[in-house]
Scaffold this active site. Structure first.
Site, PDB file in Angstrom:
ATOM      1  N   GLU A  83       0.782  -1.206   0.116  1.00  0.00           N
ATOM      2  CA  GLU A  83      -0.129   0.028   0.038  1.00  0.00           C
ATOM      3  C   GLU A  83       0.802   1.275   0.146  1.00  0.00           C
ATOM      4  O   GLU A  83       0.290   2.198   0.652  1.00  0.00           O
ATOM      5  CB  GLU A  83      -0.985  -0.145   1.076  1.00  0.00           C
ATOM      6  CG  GLU A  83      -1.919  -1.352   1.239  1.00  0.00           C
ATOM      7  CD  GLU A  83      -2.932  -1.128   2.376  1.00  0.00           C
ATOM      8  OE1 GLU A  83      -3.072  -0.094   2.828  1.00  0.00           O
ATOM      9  OE2 GLU A  83      -3.544  -2.485   2.783  1.00  0.00           O
ATOM     10  N   HIS A 132       0.627  -1.211  17.221  1.00  0.00           N
ATOM     11  CA  HIS A 132       0.647   0.259  17.680  1.00  0.00           C
ATOM     12  C   HIS A 132       2.011   0.457  18.367  1.00  0.00           C
ATOM     13  O   HIS A 132       2.287   1.582  18.884  1.00  0.00           O
ATOM     14  CB  HIS A 132      -0.522   0.633  18.579  1.00  0.00           C
ATOM     15  CG  HIS A 132      -1.826   0.618  17.860  1.00  0.00           C
ATOM     16  ND1 HIS A 132      -2.211   1.419  16.926  1.00  0.00           N
ATOM     17  CD2 HIS A 132      -2.894  -0.298  17.992  1.00  0.00           C
ATOM     18  CE1 HIS A 132      -3.330   1.249  16.353  1.00  0.00           C
ATOM     19  NE2 HIS A 132      -3.786   0.090  16.921  1.00  0.00           N
ATOM     20  N   CYS A 162     -10.935  -4.465  13.048  1.00  0.00           N
ATOM     21  CA  CYS A 162      -9.986  -4.075  14.192  1.00  0.00           C
ATOM     22  C   CYS A 162     -10.697  -2.965  15.030  1.00  0.00           C
ATOM     23  O   CYS A 162     -11.652  -2.799  14.608  1.00  0.00           O
ATOM     24  CB  CYS A 162      -8.555  -3.745  13.869  1.00  0.00           C
ATOM     25  SG  CYS A 162      -8.698  -2.397  12.316  1.00  0.00           S
TER      26      CYS A 162
HETATM   27  N1  GLN Z   1      -5.230  -2.676   4.806  1.00  0.00           N
HETATM   28  C1  GLN Z   1      -5.101  -1.799   6.028  1.00  0.00           C
HETATM   29  C2  GLN Z   1      -3.679  -1.624   6.117  1.00  0.00           C
HETATM   30  O1  GLN Z   1      -3.172  -2.614   6.441  1.00  0.00           O
HETATM   31  C3  GLN Z   1      -5.954  -1.939   7.121  1.00  0.00           C
HETATM   32  C4  GLN Z   1      -6.000  -0.811   7.961  1.00  0.00           C
HETATM   33  C5  GLN Z   1      -7.018  -0.846   9.197  1.00  0.00           C
HETATM   34  O2  GLN Z   1      -7.740  -1.825   9.322  1.00  0.00           O
HETATM   35  N2  GLN Z   1      -7.322   0.180   9.908  1.00  0.00           N
HETATM   36  O3  GLN Z   1      -3.237  -0.609   6.791  1.00  0.00           O
HETATM   37 ZN    ZN Z   2      -7.056  -3.010  11.114  1.00  0.00          ZN
END
Ligand code: GLN
Ligand code: ZN
Length: 765
Positions: free
Chosen positions: A497, A705, A657
């Site tokens: 990404e 995190h 999440c």
């Molecule tokens: N595919 C997204 C990532 O890996 C998912 C982000 C999320 O769930 N907040 O960043």
């Molecule tokens: Zn997530």
């Protein structure tokens, strides 16, 4: 004469002044004095804006350097011991509680290392508050007098205000007990808490305050008996005191009708209700008022950015006037305007046609004033006419309506939202084409968003590098991530990404029917603000959004690459939605756009596709019952519409999440594999809940995190525990969430240990 009122104004400043100065203070670049000076400047600016607009009832104490609920914890001395020991200044205590504090020892001042208090969502908004944390040793007393000071500050400027405070029942009910005081019943603290409220209200009265706004938003939730009963105790205690300010009991974000018993015959001077969210409660709540109580009619939306429809709102307010008379009716915002961007005037790039449909916080001030004037019989015909013209223009605009999208929505049926075969049949075919080992390893999608990535994206946006140069750069990032994953031995790879600024905005920018702002920030928590895209019309996807990058990644490896998309519900939840059609329809339109993308990815040879829905749970209606059931039905339908256009061989993943998920809701999506944040769940029942989950699942094995690298043994122990009650052939190995906020060092080390742990178990089966 009907009065106008505002329940609260955004405190971030028109150009994010508060964020800038707060972060500068945190990094030691500016002094506390400077921080306080900017805060004062913002307050003055906000008050003057409201005064100039002609608002009759202007709030104070709606300002905060971090969070208004945290302010109250500090004010009432609800300060857990770990924060009280270090002799921190008032503002540093506030920040330590809100965000934690780590400070080395220096010049004889001892080191500090405290984590933040828990932060949770403010009802169903995207704002987060710091949870008041009580214990058996909580001793309420007044620490300072922020509400009094801010009232006097406004008064000195010649502006009379109405202080806002969270009410006592909501303050307790929204809090929690510290771990050592787990058996503490929060409502039992009420009598002691009321004493400090009374003391504060007395001080406010002495300062000249005529009335206060006490927010009791928990009245829109399902409340246990003892919490309902607490209202009588609390508000009778106030009315028994001589000389306190008048009290307006304020609710928002829903209906109070299931809790009418709690507020019946309460001796307050008036009530505020949110009739934008729930106009249906009107009859019942008006019946509740005695002949001296006023009704504040929340009719200007505090949660969205659309221009108010003056004709409609005036008609609604007139209904109230007919029953109560002009003197007992107030025209108000539905909630605090904290949840809306500050000022539409700051948007210089918006198309004029669309801009004319919007109203941000500053514009909403005029709206309450004009509606109040209109229902009082003042001549506002010019404003009414131009408002009616804007409303009509939006309703008729070709930007709003796309007949081809509406036609596709009309054609949706059972087949569009169902995979062609049941899960077991699909799984067999997927296994044949993917040939994955037991306990397959994967990640959630993003890899570290390095400075280099941000610099190049900025350069590209500013036109400093060409599209070709940028594409080459992105491809080199993808290649780096693919090679890394191959080396570390992951089974299902991702492209990382690197091209995405944000998981919603990136796609929204490629979807027709969305517009974007440059400055429309809204506080999410502390100094973190978001700038949601705005859905203005029917949504469709003119061309592929993610195929190029995903296909490139697949072209340079023999392992399967998982395409990653953001799901329809998450796109909807993290945008400002339209208010002229149902959210369900908007979710389905997004679902069709994503379905087109999923189909294109499949056609381009991508065998695994993940559609993320982290916001699925947060859209949950606040109250149990039919509304919740309906929500889950359409949310799941939208996901299935997005993902059911593929053949059995294509493996659909999803990811969740931020909150606890109910396996039944996850099941309704019928994804082949789901990954769920799990590493911080210490509740053993949470695993057990998923035992009967029929499809495959990955429970997040490390916290993304934190920079901490869990050793291999820790992964082995965790996986071992899960496999003690969960079949290995259904289990995937993955982190909690995407890795975009992490550095490469810890990412690499953690994933290495995770993969090694998976291999350890494979050898044992
Ligand atoms: N595919 C997204 C990532 O890996 C998912 C982000 C999320 O769930 N907040 O960043
Ligand atoms: Zn997530």
């Amino acid at each position: 004469m009907v009065q106008s009122s505002v329940l609260g104004f955004p405190r971030i400043g028109g150009n994010r002044e508060l964020k800038k100065v707060t972060e500068a203070y945190w990094s030691g670049k500016v002094s506390e004095d400077e921080l306080l000076r900017v805060g004062k400047e913002i307050r003055e600016h906000n008050w003057r804006l409201q005064q100039d607009a002609g608002v009759d009832i202007i709030p104070s104490n709606d300002f905060s350097y971090y969070d208004q609920v945290l302010d109250l914890s500090l004010l009432f001395n609800v300060i857990p011991d770990q924060y009280a020991q270090h002799d921190l200044s008032e503002i540093d205590t506030l920040f330590a509680m809100g965000r934690g504090l780590q400070r080395g020892e220096s010049e004889g001042v001892a080191a500090v290392d405290v984590t933040a208090l828990e932060m949770v969502k403010w009802f169903d908004s995207n704002y987060h508050y710091v949870r008041p944390t009580f214990s058996n040793s909580t001793e309420f007393r007044l620490n300072g007098q922020k509400p009094v000071d801010e009232y006097l500050e406004a008064k000195e400027l010649g502006i009379e205000t109405r202080p806002v405070l969270l009410g006592p029942v909501s303050f307790l009910h929204l809090g929690k007990a510290e771990r050592e005081s787990a058996d503490l019943d929060l409502i039992s603290l009420l009598p002691n808490l009321l004493q400090v409220y009374v003391e504060l209200l007395q001080k406010l009265a002495e300062a000249g305050v005529e009335s206060v706004q006490l927010d009791e938003p928990v009245l829109v939730l399902d409340l246990p008996e003892n919490v309902q009963d607490a209202y009588k105790t609390a508000y009778e205690a106030f009315s028994n005191e001589e000389g306190l300010p008048k009290i307006i009991l304020t609710t928002y974000f829903g209906t109070v009708t299931p809790n009418l018993r709690a507020i019946e015959n309460l001796p307050v001077d008036g009530f505020h209700f949110d009739f934008v969210r729930n106009p249906e409660q009107f009859e019942e709540v008006v019946d509740l008022l005695n002949e001296n109580q006023t009704l504040s009619v929340g009719i200007v939306d505090g949660r969205n950015i659309w221009k108010n429809d003056f004709a409609k709102s005036s008609e609604f307010v007139r209904k109230a006037i007919d029953q109560l008379g002009e003197d007992r009716v107030i025209v108000s915002t539905s909630s605090s305007l904290l949840h809306t961007p500050v000022d539409l005037e700051n948007e210089r790039k918006l198309d004029d046609e669309v801009k004319d449909w919007f109203s941000f916080a500053a514009q909403k001030l005029n709206e309450v004033v004009i509606i109040a004037k209109n229902v009082s019989g003042e001549d506002v015909s010019e404003e009414l006419e131009s408002n009616a013209a804007s409303i009509a223009a939006r309703a008729a605009s070709s930007i709003t309506h796309d007949p081809s999208v509406q036609e596709r929505i009309g054609q949706l049926n059972q087949a569009t939202s169902t995979r062609s075969s049941p899960f077991e049949d699909r799984l067999a075919k997927q296994q044949e084409s993917l040939n994955l080992p037991l306990l397959p390893t994967t990640t959630i999608g993003s890899f570290p968003q390095t400075k280099d990535i941000r610099v190049n994206r900025n350069k590209f946006n500013k036109g400093e590098i060409s599209a070709e140069e940028y594409e080459n750069f992105i491809n080199s990032e993808i290649e780096k991530v693919i090679r890394f994953q191959e080396e570390v031995g992951l089974d299902v790879l991702v492209h990382g990404e690197p091209e995405r600024n944000d998981m919603v905005q990136y796609f929204a920018e490629k979807i027709n029917g969305y517009v974007f702002t440059t400055n429309a920030w809204v506080q999410s928590y502390g100094s973190r603000y978001v700038r949601p895209p705005i859905i203005v019309g029917d949504l469709s996807r003119p061309e592929a959004m993610s195929v190029k990058e995903t296909v490139y990644a697949q072209s340079i490896t023999t392992k399967p690459v998982k395409g990653i998309l953001t799901g329809p519900v998450t796109c909807l939840r993290w945008s400002f939605p339209r208010n002229d059609i149902d959210q369900k329809i908007q979710a389905l339109q997004l679902a069709l756009a994503i379905r087109d993308e999923v189909t294109d990815l499949e056609a381009a040879g991508i065998k695994v596709i993940q559609v993320d829905e982290p916001a699925l749970r947060e859209g949950l209606p606040l109250r149990d019952g039919q509304e919740r059931a309906d929500y889950f039905n359409w949310a799941a339908e939208a996901f299935r519409v997005a993902t059911s256009g593929v053949s059995d061989q294509t493996q659909i993943h999803s990811h969740f999440c931020y909150s606890d998920f109910d396996p039944n809701h996850v099941r309704a999506l019928d994804a082949d594999v789901v990954s769920i944040e799990f590493s911080k769940k210490d509740d053993p029942n949470y695993i057990a809940q998923f035992q009967s989950y029929p499809n495959h699942i990955g429970l997040g094995l490390f916290d993304i995190h934190s920079p901490r690298v869990p050793p291999k043994e820790e992964f082995i122990e965790k996986i071992g525990t899960i496999l003690g009650s969960y079949p290995p052939e259904k289990f995937w190995i993955n982190p909690d969430c995407g890795l975009k906020t992490r550095g490469w060092d810890e990412t690499s080390a953690s994933l290495h240990n995770m993969v090694e742990a998976a291999k350890h178990f494979r050898e044992h089966y």
